[in-house]
Motif scaffolding. Structure first.
Motif, PDB file in Angstrom:
ATOM      1  N   HIS A   1      12.338   4.571 -29.539  1.00  0.00           N
ATOM      2  CA  HIS A   1      13.103   3.841 -30.617  1.00  0.00           C
ATOM      3  C   HIS A   1      12.436   3.862 -31.973  1.00  0.00           C
ATOM      4  CE1 HIS A   1      16.093   1.213 -31.865  1.00  0.00           C
ATOM      5  NE2 HIS A   1      15.270   0.546 -32.246  1.00  0.00           N
ATOM      6  N   ILE A   2      11.161   3.738 -31.905  1.00  0.00           N
ATOM      7  CA  ILE A   2      10.395   3.552 -33.226  1.00  0.00           C
ATOM      8  C   ILE A   2       9.887   4.894 -33.723  1.00  0.00           C
ATOM      9  CG2 ILE A   2       9.784   1.290 -32.970  1.00  0.00           C
ATOM     10  CD1 ILE A   2       7.019   2.115 -32.053  1.00  0.00           C
ATOM     11  N   ALA A   3       9.999   5.995 -33.169  1.00  0.00           N
ATOM     12  CA  ALA A   3       9.784   7.469 -33.444  1.00  0.00           C
ATOM     13  C   ALA A   3      10.486   7.752 -34.748  1.00  0.00           C
ATOM     14  CB  ALA A   3       9.685   8.352 -32.399  1.00  0.00           C
ATOM     15  N   PRO A   4       9.886   8.371 -35.780  1.00  0.00           N
ATOM     16  CA  PRO A   4      10.746   8.837 -36.821  1.00  0.00           C
ATOM     17  C   PRO A   4      11.437  10.082 -36.407  1.00  0.00           C
ATOM     18  CG  PRO A   4       8.278   9.447 -36.988  1.00  0.00           C
ATOM     19  CD  PRO A   4       8.550   8.670 -35.980  1.00  0.00           C
ATOM     20  N   PRO A   5      12.691  10.248 -36.824  1.00  0.00           N
ATOM     21  CA  PRO A   5      13.599  11.319 -36.634  1.00  0.00           C
ATOM     22  C   PRO A   5      12.771  12.566 -36.917  1.00  0.00           C
ATOM     23  CG  PRO A   5      14.641  10.043 -38.312  1.00  0.00           C
ATOM     24  CD  PRO A   5      13.246   9.465 -37.880  1.00  0.00           C
ATOM     25  N   SER A   6      12.917  13.879 -35.934  1.00  0.00           N
ATOM     26  CA  SER A   6      12.360  15.111 -36.029  1.00  0.00           C
ATOM     27  C   SER A   6      13.052  15.796 -37.274  1.00  0.00           C
ATOM     28  CB  SER A   6      12.496  15.954 -34.945  1.00  0.00           C
ATOM     29  OG  SER A   6      11.965  15.330 -33.884  1.00  0.00           O
TER      30      SER A   6
END
Length: 151
Positions: free
Chosen positions: A146-151
């Motif tokens: 959920h907190i991972a930056p979008p690729s």
């Protein structure tokens, strides 16, 4: 969706936090007589178990900010437990090694993680522990996604 009126201190997350804080207190009290902090113990553990380690890599492994790790390493070097040298291939990087004094202290140290686990989980049903592990692993995975930056 959780009920907003729910008592969060009695939630799974609330209990995970209480466990973490209490376990941390037990670990710190176990190490206090040896003048070693919890994170210092993890650094020594890494160096004893896996050998010389780049300080940068250690920060990533322990999920520590560079400044925080720098202070911890400085304290361990001052105590004579660890050496910090320039890396042979990249002089900008620092390699950490445990000293003979560090090994001697390590041989005296109780394993605070084993003590904490034994006190907390001794006699617990293995199936319950496996279920708790799965739930917390999945919750952690979901939060990270959920907190991972979008690729």
């Amino acid at each position: 969706m959780p009920d907003e009126s729910e008592d969060h201190s009695d939630s799974v997350g609330g209990w995970a936090k209480k466990y973490y804080l209490t376990s941390r207190a037990l670990i710190e009290s176990t190490l206090r007589p040896y003048d070693i902090g919890r994170t210092q113990w993890y650094v020594l553990h890494q160096l004893v178990t896996y050998g010389p380690t780049l300080q940068r890599d250690l920060g990533q492994l322990l999920e520590l900010e560079r400044a925080t790790l720098s202070g911890i390493v400085t304290a361990l070097v001052r105590k004579g437990l660890v050496t910090q040298e320039a890396d042979a291939t990249d002089q900008r990087q620092r390699v950490l090694r445990i000293t003979d004094a560090g090994r001697a202290l390590w041989s005296e140290l109780p394993d605070p993680i084993a003590i904490s686990s034994s006190v907390a989980f001794g006699g617990a049903d293995p199936a319950d522990l496996a279920a708790a592990r799965r739930v917390l692993q999945e919750a952690t995975r979901r939060l990270n996604a959920h907190i991972a930056p979008p690729s």
